[in-house]
Design an enzyme around this catalytic site. Structure first.
Site, PDB file in Angstrom:
ATOM      1  CG  LEU A 187      -4.270 -15.211   8.724  1.00 38.20           C
ATOM      2  CD1 LEU A 187      -5.024 -15.589   9.958  1.00 38.20           C
ATOM      3  CD2 LEU A 187      -2.727 -14.190   9.084  1.00 38.20           C
ATOM      4  CG  ASP A 246       6.808 -11.536  13.137  1.00 36.86           C
ATOM      5  OD1 ASP A 246       6.648 -10.606  12.416  1.00 36.86           O
ATOM      6  OD2 ASP A 246       6.870 -11.205  14.237  1.00 36.86           O
ATOM      7  CD  GLN A 302      26.068  10.535 -17.642  1.00 35.60           C
ATOM      8  OE1 GLN A 302      25.145  11.978 -18.359  1.00 35.60           O
ATOM      9  NE2 GLN A 302      27.116  10.592 -17.022  1.00 35.60           N
ATOM     10  CB  ILE A 356      16.433  -1.566 -19.763  1.00 39.58           C
ATOM     11  CG1 ILE A 356      16.753   0.138 -19.119  1.00 39.58           C
ATOM     12  CG2 ILE A 356      17.286  -2.321 -20.306  1.00 39.58           C
ATOM     13  CD1 ILE A 356      17.795  -0.712 -17.815  1.00 39.58           C
ATOM     14  N   GLY A 377      11.993  -1.302 -23.728  1.00 41.82           N
ATOM     15  CA  GLY A 377      11.822  -1.141 -24.703  1.00 41.82           C
ATOM     16  C   GLY A 377      10.538  -2.131 -24.615  1.00 41.82           C
ATOM     17  CD  GLU A 409       3.993 -14.954   3.821  1.00 41.01           C
ATOM     18  OE1 GLU A 409       4.988 -14.541   4.698  1.00 41.01           O
ATOM     19  OE2 GLU A 409       4.233 -15.847   2.997  1.00 41.01           O
ATOM     20  CB  SER A 457       3.773  -1.801   1.275  1.00 42.45           C
ATOM     21  OG  SER A 457       4.665  -3.003   0.296  1.00 42.45           O
TER      22      SER A 457
HETATM   23  C1  LIG Z   1      -1.442 -14.763  -4.995  1.00 39.30           C
HETATM   24  C2  LIG Z   1      -1.509 -14.608  -3.875  1.00 39.30           C
HETATM   25  C3  LIG Z   1      -1.141 -15.137  -2.664  1.00 39.30           C
HETATM   26  C4  LIG Z   1      -1.590 -15.484  -1.040  1.00 39.30           C
HETATM   27  N1  LIG Z   1      -1.125 -16.109  -0.119  1.00 39.30           N
HETATM   28  C5  LIG Z   1      -2.185 -16.219   0.571  1.00 39.30           C
HETATM   29  C6  LIG Z   1      -1.908 -17.756   1.758  1.00 39.30           C
HETATM   30  O1  LIG Z   1      -1.455 -18.609   1.035  1.00 39.30           O
HETATM   31  N2  LIG Z   1      -2.545 -17.638   2.984  1.00 39.30           N
HETATM   32  C7  LIG Z   1      -2.886 -16.737   3.479  1.00 39.30           C
HETATM   33  O2  LIG Z   1      -3.782 -16.352   4.303  1.00 39.30           O
HETATM   34  N3  LIG Z   1      -3.581 -15.675   2.767  1.00 39.30           N
HETATM   35  C8  LIG Z   1      -2.727 -15.869   1.359  1.00 39.30           C
HETATM   36  N4  LIG Z   1      -3.161 -14.303   0.719  1.00 39.30           N
HETATM   37  C9  LIG Z   1      -3.460 -13.457   1.219  1.00 39.30           C
HETATM   38  C10 LIG Z   1      -2.940 -12.324   1.539  1.00 39.30           C
HETATM   39  O3  LIG Z   1      -1.972 -12.118   2.530  1.00 39.30           O
HETATM   40  C11 LIG Z   1      -3.810 -10.688   1.738  1.00 39.30           C
HETATM   41  O4  LIG Z   1      -4.335 -10.869   0.305  1.00 39.30           O
HETATM   42  C12 LIG Z   1      -2.934  -9.260   1.917  1.00 39.30           C
HETATM   43  O5  LIG Z   1      -2.690  -9.351   3.617  1.00 39.30           O
HETATM   44  C13 LIG Z   1      -4.085  -8.094   1.688  1.00 39.30           C
HETATM   45  O6  LIG Z   1      -4.978  -8.562   2.508  1.00 39.30           O
HETATM   46  P1  LIG Z   1      -6.275  -8.371   1.305  1.00 39.30           P
HETATM   47  O7  LIG Z   1      -6.406  -8.834  -0.455  1.00 39.30           O
HETATM   48  O8  LIG Z   1      -7.360  -8.368   2.080  1.00 39.30           O
HETATM   49  O9  LIG Z   1      -6.557  -6.421   1.413  1.00 39.30           O
HETATM   50  P2  LIG Z   1      -7.051  -5.306   1.987  1.00 39.30           P
HETATM   51  O10 LIG Z   1      -6.721  -5.747   3.414  1.00 39.30           O
HETATM   52  O11 LIG Z   1      -8.451  -5.264   2.314  1.00 39.30           O
HETATM   53  O12 LIG Z   1      -6.415  -3.815   1.704  1.00 39.30           O
HETATM   54  C14 LIG Z   1      -7.164  -3.060   0.965  1.00 39.30           C
HETATM   55  C15 LIG Z   1      -5.642  -1.997   0.703  1.00 39.30           C
HETATM   56  O13 LIG Z   1      -6.000  -1.512   2.199  1.00 39.30           O
HETATM   57  C16 LIG Z   1      -4.699  -1.044   2.240  1.00 39.30           C
HETATM   58  N5  LIG Z   1      -4.614  -0.862   3.658  1.00 39.30           N
HETATM   59  C17 LIG Z   1      -5.957  -2.290   4.806  1.00 39.30           C
HETATM   60  N6  LIG Z   1      -5.499  -1.526   6.149  1.00 39.30           N
HETATM   61  C18 LIG Z   1      -5.310  -0.943   6.018  1.00 39.30           C
HETATM   62  C19 LIG Z   1      -4.577   0.161   7.278  1.00 39.30           C
HETATM   63  N7  LIG Z   1      -5.073  -0.396   8.959  1.00 39.30           N
HETATM   64  N8  LIG Z   1      -3.633   0.793   7.145  1.00 39.30           N
HETATM   65  C20 LIG Z   1      -3.316   0.968   5.813  1.00 39.30           C
HETATM   66  N9  LIG Z   1      -3.850   0.705   5.175  1.00 39.30           N
HETATM   67  C21 LIG Z   1      -4.734  -0.105   5.147  1.00 39.30           C
HETATM   68  C22 LIG Z   1      -4.058  -2.192   2.142  1.00 39.30           C
HETATM   69  O14 LIG Z   1      -2.471  -2.289   2.226  1.00 39.30           O
HETATM   70  C23 LIG Z   1      -4.168  -2.075   0.914  1.00 39.30           C
HETATM   71  O15 LIG Z   1      -3.680  -1.558   0.167  1.00 39.30           O
HETATM   72  C24 LIG Z   1      -2.881 -14.197  -0.265  1.00 39.30           C
HETATM   73  C25 LIG Z   1      -2.372 -13.104  -1.537  1.00 39.30           C
HETATM   74  C26 LIG Z   1      -2.490 -13.325  -3.384  1.00 39.30           C
HETATM   75  C27 LIG Z   1      -2.479 -12.175  -4.562  1.00 39.30           C
END
Ligand SMILES: Cc1cc2nc3c(=O)[nH]c(=O)nc-3n(C[C@H](O)[C@H](O)[C@H](O)COP(=O)(O)OP(=O)(O)OC[C@H]3O[C@@H](n4cnc5c(N)ncnc54)[C@H](O)[C@@H]3O)c2cc1C
Length: 330
Positions: free
Chosen positions: A73, A188, A227, A285, A287, A311, A314
């Site tokens: 995607l 989802d 602790q 933990i 170190g 996916e 956060s």
């Molecule tokens: C190891 C790995 C495997 C992956 N595998 C797949 C896969 O198999 N298939 C696939 O399709 N994709 C895959 N991805 C892509 C992944 O889903 C995206 O990296 C992810 O959705 C974030 O998109 P981005 O990297 O373009 O970050 P961006 O969208 O550029 O986001 C950058 C920052 O801006 C923040 N941000 C963006 N929009 C908003 C908003 N509206 N409100 C608040 N904050 C926002 C984000 O939370 C983030 O902190 C993979 C990524 C990694 C690192």
């Protein structure tokens, strides 16, 4: 695990998939994501949205492990904002011609078949996403770049370049222009898998920390007797249990065919962030030895970082959750 017996699979419920990914996530988070993408994104999308010819063609081979599936995607300029992707699928007779670059494809280099999303004009001036089932062997499909990642090293992540790639209409998944709902529904479901992967990784990090704390001595006693260390272990353990319960709840709702999108996003958000907090404390933990590749916690620390990114980050999970609470249209 997501393919029924009629297509040579051993279909089980979502909770069992989550339990499996949790256990595998303990020892190899990278293998957990390969399995999660293959089962919960690739096989599940075809089972849920494919026609009978597509199911017969792909599912038995996918269930037997003869082919590995991927889900593409994201693009270099569209991750969180996935519906803004630029790859074009222009319909010409009974073929779509695809051009564009996809990014970050888990197992992109190793997979045989991709579920791939592209933009098509569905009526003059109106663009919508379409989902396609694309064999890597098709002319015009090329892997251009392997990502040099911080962690998850045994899960290879790559770009896919499409250059005048001709895809038969029968390889479109679902109805014309309905790619976005397909992507969002499948994500989802698979977010429950990422939550489970996070729980497994976190539980393993906790076990590593407990074991180390009981062996390592300082100031004439084991560090488990301090602790400050006990409190870290108590907090880590509480987070693991909370993440686990949210994950099982989302899986259970999905199995009961009740609304589960909000709970799946909550599970993914909480479990992925909990895993990151837990690996941080587990490494603390250990170190200095935690910073050495000699100990497993160093790998878990690196592998955990992506859990709150892929996916849906956060921040995107928070958007999804708040929309369920603030809008009526879902
Ligand atoms: C190891 C790995 C495997 C992956 N595998 C797949 C896969 O198999 N298939 C696939 O399709 N994709 C895959 N991805 C892509 C992944 O889903 C995206 O990296 C992810 O959705 C974030 O998109 P981005 O990297 O373009 O970050 P961006 O969208 O550029 O986001 C950058 C920052 O801006 C923040 N941000 C963006 N929009 C908003 C908003 N509206 N409100 C608040 N904050 C926002 C984000 O939370 C983030 O902190 C993979 C990524 C990694 C690192």
């Amino acid at each position: 695990m997501t393919v029924p017996a009629e297509f040579e699979g051993t279909k089980t419920d979502t909770l069992s998939v989550a339990l499996t990914l949790e256990e595998i996530g303990r020892v190899s988070p990278a293998l957990a994501v390969i399995i999660s993408v293959h089962c919960s994104l690739f096989c599940y999308s075809i089972l849920k949205f494919g026609n009978s010819a597509q199911k017969k063609k792909y599912l038995p081979r996918a269930a037997r492990g003869k082919i590995l599936g991927a889900f593409s995607l994201s693009e270099p300029g569209a991750g969180s904002d996935a519906t803004n992707l630029k790859t074009k699928a222009v319909k010409q007779g009974d073929t779509y011609i695809l051009n564009g670059t996809k990014a970050w494809v888990t197992t992109g280099n190793d997979a045989d078949v991709f579920i791939l999303f592209a933009r098509s004009e569905v009526k003059p001036g109106v663009d919508r996403l379409n989902a396609f089932i694309i064999d890597k062997s098709l002319p015009g499909v090329r892997i251009s770049k392997i990502e040099d990642k911080m962690g998850l090293h045994s899960s290879v992540t790559s770009d896919i370049v499409l250059e005048d790639c001709r895809v038969p209409v029968e390889n479109r998944l679902g109805q014309e222009g309905k790619g976005a709902p397909i992507a969002f529904h499948c994500l989802d479901v698979s977010r429950i898998g990422v939550a489970a992967q996070s729980v497994g990784l976190a539980a393993q990090a906790l076990d590593e920390a407990v074991r180390y704390a009981q062996q390592r001595e300082a100031f004439g006693k084991t560090i488990a007797e301090f602790q400050a260390v006990q409190f870290m272990i108590a907090d880590m353990s509480t987070l693991v249990e909370a993440a686990r319960l949210l994950t099982y709840k989302a899986a259970n709702l999905c199995d009961k065919q009740e609304s589960f999108g909000k709970e799946s996003a909550m599970a993914k958000l909480f479990a992925s962030e909990a895993a990151n907090k837990i690996v941080y404390q587990a490494l603390q933990i250990h170190g200095g030895y935690g910073y050495s590749k000699e100990f497993f916690i160093e790998q878990l620390y690196r592998d955990a970082r992506v859990l709150s990114i892929y996916e849906g980050t956060s921040e995107i999970q928070r958007l999804v959750i708040s929309r369920y609470l603030l809008q009526d249209d879902r």
